[in-house]
Design an enzyme around this catalytic site. Sequence first.
Site, mmCIF file in Angstrom:
data_model
loop_
_atom_site.group_PDB
_atom_site.id
_atom_site.type_symbol
_atom_site.label_atom_id
_atom_site.label_comp_id
_atom_site.label_asym_id
_atom_site.label_seq_id
_atom_site.Cartn_x
_atom_site.Cartn_y
_atom_site.Cartn_z
ATOM 1 N N GLU B 225 14.293 27.222 24.531
ATOM 2 C CA GLU B 225 14.023 27.355 25.970
ATOM 3 C C GLU B 225 15.331 27.604 26.667
ATOM 4 O O GLU B 225 16.372 27.163 26.191
ATOM 5 C CB GLU B 225 13.506 26.018 26.525
ATOM 6 C CG GLU B 225 12.042 25.781 26.528
ATOM 7 C CD GLU B 225 11.758 24.396 27.102
ATOM 8 O OE1 GLU B 225 11.772 24.270 28.333
ATOM 9 O OE2 GLU B 225 11.574 23.457 26.316
ATOM 10 N N LYS B 227 18.210 26.730 29.198
ATOM 11 C CA LYS B 227 18.700 25.507 29.821
ATOM 12 C C LYS B 227 19.112 25.897 31.235
ATOM 13 O O LYS B 227 20.049 26.657 31.434
ATOM 14 C CB LYS B 227 19.903 24.977 29.030
ATOM 15 C CG LYS B 227 20.487 23.700 29.577
ATOM 16 C CD LYS B 227 21.538 23.179 28.614
ATOM 17 C CE LYS B 227 22.293 21.979 29.156
ATOM 18 N NZ LYS B 227 21.768 21.273 30.276
ATOM 19 N N ARG B 247 17.978 11.853 36.676
ATOM 20 C CA ARG B 247 18.078 11.523 35.255
ATOM 21 C C ARG B 247 18.345 10.038 35.025
ATOM 22 O O ARG B 247 17.972 9.474 34.005
ATOM 23 C CB ARG B 247 19.233 12.342 34.673
ATOM 24 C CG ARG B 247 19.245 12.458 33.190
ATOM 25 C CD ARG B 247 20.197 13.565 32.815
ATOM 26 N NE ARG B 247 21.564 13.191 33.153
ATOM 27 C CZ ARG B 247 22.426 12.682 32.270
ATOM 28 N NH1 ARG B 247 22.074 12.514 31.018
ATOM 29 N NH2 ARG B 247 23.645 12.369 32.628
ATOM 30 N N LYS B 395 21.348 20.913 22.812
ATOM 31 C CA LYS B 395 21.686 21.876 23.855
ATOM 32 C C LYS B 395 22.783 22.782 23.337
ATOM 33 O O LYS B 395 23.711 22.341 22.661
ATOM 34 C CB LYS B 395 22.088 21.193 25.157
ATOM 35 C CG LYS B 395 23.198 20.174 25.059
ATOM 36 C CD LYS B 395 23.387 19.500 26.406
ATOM 37 C CE LYS B 395 24.336 18.324 26.267
ATOM 38 N NZ LYS B 395 24.368 17.479 27.446
#
Lengths: 350, 532
Positions: B225, B227, B247, B395
């Site tokens: 996906e 980021k 977060r 990531k």
Amino acid sequence: MQTSPKSPQSSKAHPAGRWLYPRPEGLFCEPGGFYVDPNKPVDKAVITHGHADHARRGHGAVLATPETIAIMKLRYGEDCAGVFQHIDYGQTVSVNGVNIRIVPAGHILGSAQVVLEHNATRVVVSGDYKRVFDPTCEPFELVPCDVFVTEATFALPVFRHEPAVKEARRLIESVRQQPERTHMLGVYGLGKCQRMIALLRQAGFEETIHLHGALVELTQFYEQRGFTMGSWRPIGKDSSGQRQDYAGQLVMCPPSAISDRWSRRFPDPATAFASGWMRVRGRARQYGVELPLIVSDHADWPELIATIKETGAEEVWVTHGREDALVHQLGLMGIPARALALVGFDDEGE
Amino acid sequence: MQRFANLLDNLANTQSRKRKLALLADYLLNTMDPDRGWTLAALTDGLPISLPLRRILHDLLSDTVDAELYRLSRDYVGDTAETVSLLWPERQSEGDEPPTISALVVAFKTTPKERIPDLLARALDRLDISGRFALLKLLGGAPRVGVSARLAKTALAQAFNHEVSDIEEVWHAVDPPYHDLFAWLTGKGDKPDPGNRPTFRPMMLAHPIQDEDWPRLEPNDLTAEWKWDGIRVQIAATACEMRLFSRTGDDISKAFPEIASAFIRHHCVLDGELLVVRNAEVAPFNDLQQRLNRKTVSPRQLREFPAHVRVYDLLFEDGEDLRPLPFEERRARLEAWHARNSPPLTDLSQTVAFTDFAELSQIWSGTRKDGIEGLMLKRKSSPYLAGRPKGHWWKWKRAPLTLDCVLMYAQRGSGKRSSYYSDYTFGVWIDDSSASADTSEPQLVPVGKAYSGFTDEDLLKLDRFVRNNTIERFGPVRSVAPKLVFEVAFDDVQISSRHKSGVAMRFPRIARIRWDKPANEADTMSAVRALL
Ligand SMILES: [Zn+2]
Ligand SMILES: [Zn+2]
């Protein structure tokens, strides 16, 4: 807010201003031909005390207490002035129709107020002073006068110092609670250092205190004058060339050394600074200290106001510090006051 | 109150996070209820008290303090609460017990408005300087002692041997002074039940991908996906209420009312990225920043910086906990849910199709579009787990940009680093005619600041370099001879009117110290502009 009447500008200056007035070099007594705490070398100087912003080298003749003279020689060398003349507390000398008497100021060892009498007028130049008890110097002596010349280092109503012994106890408690850390106490080398040692001893701290090299000579000097400092040791490598572990120990150093490379030798140091400036959080933050101790060798706001009142002075002259606030306050009290705008004084490290 | 005041003093005076945590944990463990609860509230969500403190203080002081002396004092101290705490006349008499924080909070909560000034005056009379300071900070909102809500929750977890995620999970189910929370933590009560209230679920975070990860990964097991370059948020909506969480579990709903209204009558928990989106284009991060850290938002900001949530994941649907399901299944549920409901101001984060890592790598390196920070790789079979579990999400940030810059200024660090020059401002050479027309000397213009990316050993060498090459000193700052080149890595560079150079770097850090490179070979302003 309460708005105040304009401070009464003394349209008619006090007659003492004709024979005692500021010049670029400092406060000048014309008939006597001498300056008090001049900022440049002059022919004749009366020195109130040994701090570097009051006692400078290079004068032709210096009149001061024996302690102040000894301190000047210690710091600047034997020949830092042409001639030295001792004057003891309570003693008077006459110079050309001006009587000069010296009385204790309670600021540091040897610190003096200079009482000047001329033309039936008495002016007290108090130098730096404080009123609270200090085991390392003679207490301030109040002299009633016509004109009182005062410092204004802490002349803002926010400055109210803490009882010094209480602050010493806070430091001792912190040392005891964090035995894995070195406590580094920043202190001004002359006066504050020895007063803090005396206070710590008074509060029951008996361990050896480690002193930065810059504090050693002056502390020895206090000992020679009969003040007991207990067990202390200069910091350095020990005989084997090995560095000592200072965990759990108390180290004292000049304020600038706290954040200097010098401090890196200590494990996880806890920093403290003993100064009147520590009253204000922003200042403590600026120095980056964990334990701000509010101990000062200068009068705080209530002491300044009380002292001025007690002298009964008709007029007050302000030498250095927060002249604006003090002159304003005295205006509210109906006491004519003016700032002498003397330059060269610096009590930042106080 | 004295305990709270001491805590504030100690927190303010220590820079070390570890020590702050220890101070807080000790306080929370050894202070009675409800005092510790109100303290916790003061350090996190704030107290349920609001009063026009400034005006009240002004009125109270006018009777006792001269206006000019107040002005001089306030100027010097720089903080109203502290000035008042210092100027307030000492009226504390022997045997006058200082009030507790709980007694004060309750009194201020229940006293009618017109009697508040009197209440405040009496409270200040009974406190000493640090007590007065603490009370005024308490009433004035957040006491700034370098404690974030997150740090306070971490201390709470540390004090009572729980995971921070446990605390975060129940946090929005409890209210100050948190009786239920402390009852649970001390083993005297059940875990607080959120009931119908939306609560924060600890988020699942990714690890940066490392070279050694690749051989262990199978393209078929992973979903890729984009980021997105915004802030990670969680939308928690129940039938009666919706909250937007950061977060770290901070409730930021009030700053984004349009998102809140987009979720009326939905019942779900979503994970996504909060962005500013204009005409379907993601705006630079700077635009989003205009909307962050606000208590309220103006119509103009709503218009100029429209918020949007790009959705990554579905954690709950109508009360059903989907977190144990594999990512692949959650993704299918998410797509179906979004197709059915499509709340305004949201869209789905698109997956990136690929067959092998070579192809993915090409996609990754070829993308430098606004709003994209890189790629995310998620294991199709992974459940949604709290924290940063290993082996599930990665990531893959796009390669940073780099420039060779010249060290210009160095500043002393704080805390442990206070004896080191550890914060560096660096610049590049001005090479366009306009700026240097009047001088033949080459000139540097600062483009950024960094205090990370080097080892302790580097720091020693840098500190020595700074001290040996100082030109001028201004307080804690030194200007340094233009001799040393840093290879500076950064995520992005944007136009900025706040900086002299007209540009601002995002996340600059020192990638390499080029002791070997002559300063005149460092980069120029046109090289910077080429990256815009
Ligand atoms: Zn002095
Ligand atoms: Zn002085």
